[in-house]
Motif scaffolding. Structure first.
Motif, PDB file in Angstrom:
ATOM      1  N   TYR A   1     -13.578  26.867  27.162  1.00 23.22           N
ATOM      2  CA  TYR A   1     -13.877  28.253  27.488  1.00 23.22           C
ATOM      3  C   TYR A   1     -14.383  28.470  28.923  1.00 23.22           C
ATOM      4  N   PHE A   2     -14.728  27.404  29.621  1.00 21.93           N
ATOM      5  CA  PHE A   2     -15.237  27.567  30.979  1.00 21.93           C
ATOM      6  C   PHE A   2     -14.411  26.777  31.996  1.00 21.93           C
ATOM      7  N   VAL A   3     -14.345  25.458  31.819  1.00 24.11           N
ATOM      8  CA  VAL A   3     -13.720  24.606  32.828  1.00 24.11           C
ATOM      9  C   VAL A   3     -12.216  24.858  32.934  1.00 24.11           C
ATOM     10  N   TYR A   4     -11.509  24.809  31.818  1.00 22.58           N
ATOM     11  CA  TYR A   4     -10.050  24.955  31.857  1.00 22.58           C
ATOM     12  C   TYR A   4      -9.613  26.326  32.380  1.00 22.58           C
ATOM     13  N   PRO A   5     -10.205  27.448  31.933  1.00 17.87           N
ATOM     14  CA  PRO A   5      -9.812  28.745  32.499  1.00 17.87           C
ATOM     15  C   PRO A   5     -10.038  28.824  34.007  1.00 17.87           C
ATOM     16  N   PHE A   6     -11.139  28.254  34.496  1.00 16.97           N
ATOM     17  CA  PHE A   6     -11.384  28.255  35.936  1.00 16.97           C
ATOM     18  C   PHE A   6     -10.350  27.401  36.667  1.00 16.97           C
ATOM     19  N   SER A   7      -9.959  26.279  36.064  1.00 15.46           N
ATOM     20  CA  SER A   7      -8.944  25.420  36.669  1.00 15.46           C
ATOM     21  C   SER A   7      -7.619  26.170  36.797  1.00 15.46           C
ATOM     22  N   LEU A   8      -7.235  26.885  35.744  1.00 13.76           N
ATOM     23  CA  LEU A   8      -6.012  27.685  35.786  1.00 13.76           C
ATOM     24  C   LEU A   8      -6.104  28.763  36.870  1.00 13.76           C
ATOM     25  N   LEU A   9      -7.278  29.372  36.976  1.00 12.92           N
ATOM     26  CA  LEU A   9      -7.472  30.428  37.973  1.00 12.92           C
ATOM     27  C   LEU A   9      -7.361  29.867  39.391  1.00 12.92           C
ATOM     28  N   ILE A  10      -7.941  28.700  39.626  1.00 12.26           N
ATOM     29  CA  ILE A  10      -7.843  28.057  40.944  1.00 12.26           C
ATOM     30  C   ILE A  10      -6.378  27.822  41.306  1.00 12.26           C
ATOM     31  N   LYS A  11      -5.613  27.281  40.367  1.00 11.03           N
ATOM     32  CA  LYS A  11      -4.203  26.998  40.626  1.00 11.03           C
ATOM     33  C   LYS A  11      -3.419  28.279  40.891  1.00 11.03           C
TER      34      LYS A  11
ATOM     35  N   GLY B   1     -37.015  38.460  33.419  1.00  9.67           N
ATOM     36  CA  GLY B   1     -36.456  38.574  34.752  1.00  9.67           C
ATOM     37  C   GLY B   1     -35.632  37.378  35.160  1.00  9.67           C
ATOM     38  N   CYS B   2     -35.881  36.217  34.537  1.00  5.98           N
ATOM     39  CA  CYS B   2     -35.135  35.019  34.899  1.00  5.98           C
ATOM     40  C   CYS B   2     -33.861  34.866  34.073  1.00  5.98           C
ATOM     41  N   LEU B   3     -33.626  35.788  33.104  1.00 10.92           N
ATOM     42  CA  LEU B   3     -32.438  35.676  32.261  1.00 10.92           C
ATOM     43  C   LEU B   3     -31.133  35.745  33.055  1.00 10.92           C
ATOM     44  N   PRO B   4     -31.000  36.669  34.049  1.00 14.37           N
ATOM     45  CA  PRO B   4     -29.749  36.672  34.824  1.00 14.37           C
ATOM     46  C   PRO B   4     -29.475  35.340  35.498  1.00 14.37           C
ATOM     47  N   LEU B   5     -30.529  34.648  35.941  1.00 11.54           N
ATOM     48  CA  LEU B   5     -30.343  33.342  36.564  1.00 11.54           C
ATOM     49  C   LEU B   5     -29.815  32.332  35.555  1.00 11.54           C
ATOM     50  N   ILE B   6     -30.311  32.431  34.321  1.00  7.61           N
ATOM     51  CA  ILE B   6     -29.879  31.505  33.279  1.00  7.61           C
ATOM     52  C   ILE B   6     -28.455  31.824  32.830  1.00  7.61           C
ATOM     53  N   ILE B   7     -28.147  33.126  32.720  1.00 11.69           N
ATOM     54  CA  ILE B   7     -26.829  33.548  32.268  1.00 11.69           C
ATOM     55  C   ILE B   7     -25.732  33.081  33.222  1.00 11.69           C
ATOM     56  N   GLN B   8     -26.006  33.108  34.531  1.00 19.91           N
ATOM     57  CA  GLN B   8     -24.969  32.743  35.499  1.00 19.91           C
ATOM     58  C   GLN B   8     -24.680  31.251  35.536  1.00 19.91           C
ATOM     59  N   THR B   9     -25.631  30.443  35.057  1.00 22.50           N
ATOM     60  CA  THR B   9     -25.513  28.993  35.194  1.00 22.50           C
ATOM     61  C   THR B   9     -24.247  28.409  34.565  1.00 22.50           C
ATOM     62  N   PRO B  10     -23.869  28.764  33.313  1.00 22.74           N
ATOM     63  CA  PRO B  10     -22.642  28.174  32.732  1.00 22.74           C
ATOM     64  C   PRO B  10     -21.392  28.483  33.548  1.00 22.74           C
ATOM     65  N   PHE B  11     -21.327  29.681  34.150  1.00 21.18           N
ATOM     66  CA  PHE B  11     -20.147  30.058  34.924  1.00 21.18           C
ATOM     67  C   PHE B  11     -20.072  29.265  36.229  1.00 21.18           C
ATOM     68  N   LEU B  12     -21.197  29.133  36.898  1.00 22.97           N
ATOM     69  CA  LEU B  12     -21.212  28.390  38.159  1.00 22.97           C
ATOM     70  C   LEU B  12     -20.930  26.908  37.932  1.00 22.97           C
ATOM     71  N   ILE B  13     -21.482  26.361  36.862  1.00 24.79           N
ATOM     72  CA  ILE B  13     -21.249  24.949  36.563  1.00 24.79           C
ATOM     73  C   ILE B  13     -19.829  24.740  36.034  1.00 24.79           C
ATOM     74  N   GLY B  14     -19.319  25.729  35.276  1.00 24.87           N
ATOM     75  CA  GLY B  14     -17.936  25.642  34.806  1.00 24.87           C
ATOM     76  C   GLY B  14     -16.965  25.592  35.974  1.00 24.87           C
ATOM     77  N   PHE B  15     -17.228  26.396  36.993  1.00 20.95           N
ATOM     78  CA  PHE B  15     -16.375  26.392  38.194  1.00 20.95           C
ATOM     79  C   PHE B  15     -16.526  25.075  38.940  1.00 20.95           C
TER      80      PHE B  15
ATOM     81  N   LEU C   1     -27.495  20.681  32.265  1.00 15.68           N
ATOM     82  CA  LEU C   1     -26.108  20.957  31.902  1.00 15.68           C
ATOM     83  C   LEU C   1     -25.153  19.985  32.577  1.00 15.68           C
ATOM     84  N   LEU C   2     -25.442  19.678  33.847  1.00 13.77           N
ATOM     85  CA  LEU C   2     -24.596  18.717  34.553  1.00 13.77           C
ATOM     86  C   LEU C   2     -24.675  17.351  33.886  1.00 13.77           C
ATOM     87  N   GLY C   3     -25.901  16.965  33.520  1.00 15.39           N
ATOM     88  CA  GLY C   3     -26.061  15.680  32.851  1.00 15.39           C
ATOM     89  C   GLY C   3     -25.443  15.690  31.465  1.00 15.39           C
TER      90      GLY C   3
END
Length: 260
Positions: free
Chosen positions: A47-57, A147-161, A25-27
């Motif tokens: 849907y991920f990067v811009y909302p997080f940027s607004l939240l940080i500000k 069992g690994c689905l929660p790990l996969i689900i969290q990835t877009p949010f962590l990378i978006g932040f 995803l990073l690549g």
């Protein structure tokens, strides 16, 4: 049987899968570190990067422009939101491991029975016997993969932040604690790597020897990766990783005490 092997393999290497997915995803997002704003195009940016940027500000505004505190608080908040999913994953994983421990002797007997038999008929017979064994003990191998689905689900949010921090230029102009958020800080690079190493070691607590050996390589890869990347990014990113790592250490200890 091939399907069962696939499920077990996915479960066994779920952390490695998450690591590879994160790198993918990073690549995939490329080296686009231009400031994010409402005109930025692309699904992930919108849907991920811009909302997080607004939240940080917004959070930084509440704390007199302290972007360091904003990063810390949002990181902890994200981890709290994801925590129930990881607890559920851990509980499901524990249940599957307990059932697998009970089934292991019978599975070994079935596999030994068909050892060296490569014909399609023999392989189908072995698969049927394993399926009957799973049904008898109400065991579903699919749960070991999901069992690994929660790990996969969290990835877009962590990378978006992650990208929101990289692409919010106001952050680079601020300081936090002893360092400038927009510059590399060697001390914090080392601190982040140490935290991730401790996190990996904590994750090994209570595991069987075989599992400890399987997970040991990840215990070396993750802190090295964090350290190398942190040497080439502003200190705001190691801050994010360090806070997340500390939270994961506490969370893992809680899970192992009250779930395991």
């Amino acid at each position: 049987m091939e399907r069962n092997i696939l499920f077990i393999t996915l479960k066994k290497y779920q952390l490695l899968i998450l690591l590879l997915l994160s790198l993918f995803l990073l690549g995939g997002c490329g080296n686009n570190f231009t400031p994010i704003d409402s005109s930025s195009t692309g699904f992930f940016d919108h849907y991920f990067v811009y909302p997080f940027s607004l939240l940080i500000k917004k959070v930084a505004f509440w704390f007199q422009g302290n972007y360091g505190i904003a990063i810390v608080l949002i990181t902890i908040s994200i981890r709290f939101v994801l925590m129930p999913f990881l607890i559920r994953q851990s509980r499901s994983s524990k249940e599957s491991q307990d059932k697998m421990a009970i089934l292991r002797p019978e599975i070994d007997l079935i596999q030994e029975k068909y050892k060296g038999k490569k014909s399609t008929e023999d392989q189908l017979s072995m698969q049927r016997e394993l399926s009957d064994l799973y049904k008898k003990h109400d065991f579903n191998p699919v749960k070991m993969a999901t069992g690994c689905l929660p790990l996969i689900i969290q990835t877009p949010f962590l990378i978006g932040f992650y990208y929101a921090i990289r692409r919010t230029p106001e952050i680079a102009e601020q300081s936090f604690l002893w360092f400038n958020l927009g510059e590399t800080d060697i001390l914090f690079v080392v601190l982040a790597a140490i935290i991730y190493y401790i996190q990996a070691r904590v994750g090994l607590i209570g595991l069987e020897e075989i599992q400890r050996k399987q997970m040991a390589i990840m215990g070396l890869i993750s802190p090295i990766m964090i350290g190398v990347i942190s040497l080439n990014v502003p200190a705001a990113l190691p801050l994010y990783w360090a806070v997340g790592g500390l939270f994961m250490i506490v969370q893992t200890l809680i899970i192992k005490k009250y779930v395991y």
